[in-house]
Design an enzyme around this catalytic site. Structure first.
Site, PDB file in Angstrom:
ATOM      1  N   HIS A  79      43.182  66.975  16.661  1.00  0.00           N
ATOM      2  CA  HIS A  79      44.196  66.509  15.721  1.00  0.00           C
ATOM      3  C   HIS A  79      45.485  67.291  15.873  1.00  0.00           C
ATOM      4  O   HIS A  79      46.555  66.802  15.561  1.00  0.00           O
ATOM      5  CB  HIS A  79      43.665  66.588  14.291  1.00  0.00           C
ATOM      6  CG  HIS A  79      42.779  65.437  13.976  1.00  0.00           C
ATOM      7  ND1 HIS A  79      41.422  65.529  13.990  1.00  0.00           N
ATOM      8  CD2 HIS A  79      43.079  64.147  13.715  1.00  0.00           C
ATOM      9  CE1 HIS A  79      40.908  64.348  13.732  1.00  0.00           C
ATOM     10  NE2 HIS A  79      41.879  63.488  13.559  1.00  0.00           N
ATOM     11  N   ARG A 111      42.043  46.795  26.521  1.00  0.00           N
ATOM     12  CA  ARG A 111      41.407  46.146  27.674  1.00  0.00           C
ATOM     13  C   ARG A 111      40.208  46.990  28.096  1.00  0.00           C
ATOM     14  O   ARG A 111      40.323  47.877  28.936  1.00  0.00           O
ATOM     15  CB  ARG A 111      42.406  46.043  28.840  1.00  0.00           C
ATOM     16  CG  ARG A 111      43.533  45.034  28.627  1.00  0.00           C
ATOM     17  CD  ARG A 111      44.470  45.024  29.834  1.00  0.00           C
ATOM     18  NE  ARG A 111      45.293  43.845  29.897  1.00  0.00           N
ATOM     19  CZ  ARG A 111      46.562  43.788  29.470  1.00  0.00           C
ATOM     20  NH1 ARG A 111      47.132  44.848  28.932  1.00  0.00           N
ATOM     21  NH2 ARG A 111      47.255  42.664  29.575  1.00  0.00           N
ATOM     22  N   ARG A 143      38.893  44.116  23.287  1.00  0.00           N
ATOM     23  CA  ARG A 143      38.481  42.923  24.018  1.00  0.00           C
ATOM     24  C   ARG A 143      37.265  43.264  24.870  1.00  0.00           C
ATOM     25  O   ARG A 143      37.251  44.302  25.547  1.00  0.00           O
ATOM     26  CB  ARG A 143      39.637  42.464  24.918  1.00  0.00           C
ATOM     27  CG  ARG A 143      39.262  41.277  25.780  1.00  0.00           C
ATOM     28  CD  ARG A 143      40.436  40.757  26.532  1.00  0.00           C
ATOM     29  NE  ARG A 143      40.799  41.624  27.647  1.00  0.00           N
ATOM     30  CZ  ARG A 143      41.856  41.404  28.435  1.00  0.00           C
ATOM     31  NH1 ARG A 143      42.658  40.376  28.191  1.00  0.00           N
ATOM     32  NH2 ARG A 143      42.120  42.206  29.436  1.00  0.00           N
ATOM     33  N   GLU A 153      43.916  31.755  26.256  1.00  0.00           N
ATOM     34  CA  GLU A 153      44.557  31.920  27.564  1.00  0.00           C
ATOM     35  C   GLU A 153      44.220  30.794  28.525  1.00  0.00           C
ATOM     36  O   GLU A 153      44.505  30.874  29.717  1.00  0.00           O
ATOM     37  CB  GLU A 153      44.268  33.308  28.163  1.00  0.00           C
ATOM     38  CG  GLU A 153      42.828  33.730  28.139  1.00  0.00           C
ATOM     39  CD  GLU A 153      42.618  35.196  28.506  1.00  0.00           C
ATOM     40  OE1 GLU A 153      43.520  35.855  29.039  1.00  0.00           O
ATOM     41  OE2 GLU A 153      41.501  35.672  28.266  1.00  0.00           O
ATOM     42  N   ASN A 175      49.788  35.883  29.856  1.00  0.00           N
ATOM     43  CA  ASN A 175      49.770  36.092  31.310  1.00  0.00           C
ATOM     44  C   ASN A 175      48.890  35.025  31.968  1.00  0.00           C
ATOM     45  O   ASN A 175      49.293  34.371  32.930  1.00  0.00           O
ATOM     46  CB  ASN A 175      49.225  37.482  31.664  1.00  0.00           C
ATOM     47  CG  ASN A 175      49.910  38.576  30.883  1.00  0.00           C
ATOM     48  OD1 ASN A 175      51.033  38.395  30.431  1.00  0.00           O
ATOM     49  ND2 ASN A 175      49.242  39.699  30.692  1.00  0.00           N
ATOM     50  N   ASP A 176      47.693  34.864  31.432  1.00  0.00           N
ATOM     51  CA  ASP A 176      46.802  33.848  31.992  1.00  0.00           C
ATOM     52  C   ASP A 176      47.181  32.452  31.521  1.00  0.00           C
ATOM     53  O   ASP A 176      47.091  31.498  32.292  1.00  0.00           O
ATOM     54  CB  ASP A 176      45.341  34.169  31.641  1.00  0.00           C
ATOM     55  CG  ASP A 176      44.752  35.181  32.604  1.00  0.00           C
ATOM     56  OD1 ASP A 176      45.023  35.064  33.817  1.00  0.00           O
ATOM     57  OD2 ASP A 176      44.051  36.101  32.157  1.00  0.00           O
ATOM     58  N   ARG A 220      49.218  34.059  39.125  1.00  0.00           N
ATOM     59  CA  ARG A 220      50.073  35.159  38.643  1.00  0.00           C
ATOM     60  C   ARG A 220      50.187  36.305  39.639  1.00  0.00           C
ATOM     61  O   ARG A 220      51.051  37.174  39.510  1.00  0.00           O
ATOM     62  CB  ARG A 220      49.595  35.656  37.269  1.00  0.00           C
ATOM     63  CG  ARG A 220      48.274  36.387  37.269  1.00  0.00           C
ATOM     64  CD  ARG A 220      47.725  36.558  35.861  1.00  0.00           C
ATOM     65  NE  ARG A 220      47.781  37.926  35.374  1.00  0.00           N
ATOM     66  CZ  ARG A 220      47.112  38.376  34.311  1.00  0.00           C
ATOM     67  NH1 ARG A 220      46.372  37.551  33.588  1.00  0.00           N
ATOM     68  NH2 ARG A 220      47.192  39.625  33.937  1.00  0.00           N
ATOM     69  N   CYS A 254      49.284  38.858  22.851  1.00  0.00           N
ATOM     70  CA  CYS A 254      49.080  40.159  23.482  1.00  0.00           C
ATOM     71  C   CYS A 254      49.445  40.158  24.961  1.00  0.00           C
ATOM     72  O   CYS A 254      49.336  41.177  25.633  1.00  0.00           O
ATOM     73  CB  CYS A 254      47.659  40.659  23.272  1.00  0.00           C
ATOM     74  SG  CYS A 254      46.428  39.618  24.047  1.00  0.00           S
TER      75      CYS A 254
HETATM   76  C1  PEP Z   1      46.726  37.789  29.285  1.00  0.00           C
HETATM   77  O1  PEP Z   1      46.113  37.061  30.071  1.00  0.00           O
HETATM   78  O2  PEP Z   1      47.850  37.511  28.821  1.00  0.00           O
HETATM   79  C2  PEP Z   1      46.139  39.059  28.839  1.00  0.00           C
HETATM   80  C3  PEP Z   1      46.655  39.746  27.857  1.00  0.00           C
HETATM   81  O3  PEP Z   1      45.057  39.509  29.525  1.00  0.00           O
HETATM   82  P1  PEP Z   1      45.110  40.171  30.973  1.00  0.00           P
HETATM   83  O4  PEP Z   1      46.553  40.388  31.328  1.00  0.00           O
HETATM   84  O5  PEP Z   1      44.329  41.413  30.877  1.00  0.00           O
HETATM   85  O6  PEP Z   1      44.462  39.123  31.794  1.00  0.00           O
HETATM   86 MG    MG Z   2      44.054  37.392  30.548  1.00  0.00          MG
END
Ligand code: PEP
Ligand code: MG
Length: 552
Positions: free
Chosen positions: A188, A295, A331, A430, A453-454, A464, A501
């Protein structure tokens, strides 16, 4: 010039004179007492006074570092009231006819040794807390005043270690930074240093740090380096680094402790994304309201073999405890596609992004899945954990997940292992499929979190990972924004909350759009929390909402 290296717990540059922190030692003598009741009463009185002091410290810490971080002084009060600890002291007084100081000192040694020998890193770090509370009681029993820093100007404190209460009591106007020989980044003390924005380096292995008393020094809290008697070149480099850092921080620091509230009073939660426990410091430092995406697959990626339930439990628990009641969305394992792990022995795939990954693996490899779920549920007893499942495309997947969750919970109940019964369950949005059935999915869960992202790669059919396609990759594509809006509307209709996220959450060209959609939470890299707060606070949703929504 002498250069020393330690572990950085908070970035920042401190330049000044070293002052050795001399702790008032409570020298304990053992002596015989005839009046046992009076001795126990003396201990009880000191304990009550210590509890009052800890309450005052809690109040001071709330102002300095916020309620979540001040909790340690609440925990100290609980530890001081702990039945085993108190009984050990009173039993020793009554069975051995010894003085209260001796009984407190001995109990302190016994309990701190017990904590120090534990495998769990969090429990190990509690050894210092037992010592801290015991020293407080001893100080009161022996009428020793607390240590105060005595110096004319601000100094760099060097100590063997600092207890949390010593850290929070440091007068910030007199402390430029601190260096300790011991201590863990999990302590702490380290957490408080981060939150108090004090450049700090711990674990500096120099056998005689004491000899530097009064010496000019520099702490580079970014790299964990300490320069004793710095030469002119280093001094000028560090001065520039300090100037740049202060300028950057001054702008954002003003936003710490402020609400994420728009000009017309709409609020949104701004959380942070992490990959491991070591990121929690940055989450706290940047004043995030919680963790929106942990993650967990990084634990697997960093391992040579499947991480055990105990290994996972200890990490999840530390994260939950250090977040002190703030939400921590973890997650479950999301491997496959670009995240390959040898020991899973996954077959080669022509099209891994559309392949055997994430929840698909977990629903096949239920032993691996259950190990993680058990660790998560067990850790839920120590904070505000929520569990989130990746790559969902159907209601039947959630139904199957829920069956597995029930099996795990029944097992834990029958083994009398505590867990949080009201733990929230959510899913990542996603895939376009998840968006299109989000009305049905929302009935099954407490929350959605959009993985942009996905979702972008699957909506636009653009890998991607493929650099060649960057020119076509349009994260502001209307198709994507409409998908997010559909998911948001369906979540709200079914009383679920929705967050974002993926990386798009930090794209401030879209903050107005997300606010207009009524997104409840955005989770970004820790360093984006304050810039995003700044952005939110400058928006008047009532003025832009209609126009923004009309473009979707
Ligand atoms: C996403 O897909 O936006 C996500 C947050 O997961 P990751 O980037 O780990 O696939
Ligand atoms: Mg993802």
């Amino acid at each position: 010039m002498i250069t020393l290296q330690g572990k950085s717990v908070f970035g920042g540059i401190a330049i000044g004179k070293i002052s050795i922190y001399k702790r008032q030692q409570n020298i304990i003598k053992r002596y015989h007492v005839d009046n046992i009741d009076a001795e126990i009463e003396r201990f009880e009185a000191a304990k009550q006074k210590a509890l009052e002091e800890l309450k005052d410290l809690f109040d001071k810490a709330v102002l300095e570092v916020g309620e979540a971080n001040a909790m340690i002084f609440d925990i100290h009060q609980m530890m001081l009231n702990d039945l085993d600890y108190c009984e050990s002291i009173t039993n020793m007084i009554s069975t051995e006819n010894v003085n209260a100081e001796y009984a407190v000192g001995k109990t302190s040694d016994n309990f701190s040794q017990m904590f120090a020998s534990m495998d769990d890193a969090y429990m190990k770090a509690r050894a210092v807390d037992v010592k801290d509370i015991s020293e407080r009681v001893l100080g009161l029993l022996t009428n020793n005043a607390e240590q105060k820093i005595v110096s004319d100007g601000p100094v760099i404190i060097v100590a063997d270690d600092l207890a949390p209460s010593e850290t929070v009591q440091l007068d910030k106007s007199k402390v430029l930074g601190f260096v300790t020989e011991h201590g863990s980044s999990n302590s702490h003390t380290a957490i408080l240093a981060r939150t108090m924005n004090i450049p700090a380096v711990i674990g500096v292995k120099d056998v005689a740090l004491q000899k530097y008393d009064g010496v000019e020094a520099i702490i580079d809290g970014f790299t964990g380096t300490i320069y004793m008697n710095p030469d002119k070149v280093i001094l000028s480099i560090m001065k520039q680094k300090q100037k740049d850092d202060l300028a950057k921080r001054a702008l954002l620091d003003e936003l710490k402790g402020q609400k994420n509230i728009t000009l017309d009073g709409q609020t949104i939660d701004i959380y942070a994304n992490i990959g491991n426990f070591s990121d929690v410091g940055a989450v706290l430092k940047n004043d995030a309201g919680g963790i929106g995406l942990f993650r967990s697959e990084f634990l697997y990626l960093e391992s040579e073999d499947y991480p055990t339930e105990e290994e996972q439990f200890s990490v999840y628990k530390m994260v939950a405890q250090n977040m002190a009641g703030k939400k921590v969305v973890i997650r479950t394992l999301d491997i496959g596609a670009d995240k390959k792990i040898d020991y899973f022995n996954l077959p080669h795939e022509e099209n891994p992004a559309l392949g055997y990954r994430a929840i698909r693996i977990c629903l096949e490899e239920t032993d691996v899945f259950k190990t993680q779920l058990r660790a998560l549920y067990r850790a839920s007893a120590f904070g505000n954990i929520a569990i989130m499942f990746p790559m969902i495309i159907s209601v039947s997947e959630i139904k199957r997940i829920k069956e597995i969750l029930e099996e795990v919970k029944t097992e834990l109940r029958s083994n009398m292992i505590p867990f949080r019964e009201d733990l929230e369950i959510g899913i990542m949005i996603e895939t376009p499929a998840a968006v299109m059935i989000s009305d049905l999915l929302a009935k099954e869960v407490d929350f959605f979190s959009v993985g942009t992202n996905d979702l972008t790669q699957y909506t636009l059919a653009i890998d991607r990972q493929n650099q060649k396609l960057e020119r076509f990759y349009d994260p502001h594509h209307l198709g994507l924004l409409r998908m997010i809006k559909i998911a948001a509307d369906n979540a709200h209709k079914n009383k679920a909350w929705i967050g974002i996220c993926g990386e798009l959450g930090a794209d401030m060209e879209l903050t107005e759009t997300f606010l207009a959609m009524g997104i409840d939470e955005i989770s970004v890299s820790p360093s984006f929390v304050l810039p995003l707060r700044k952005k939110v606070r400058a928006i008047d949703v009532s003025k832009i909402k209609e126009e923004v929504l009309s473009t979707l």
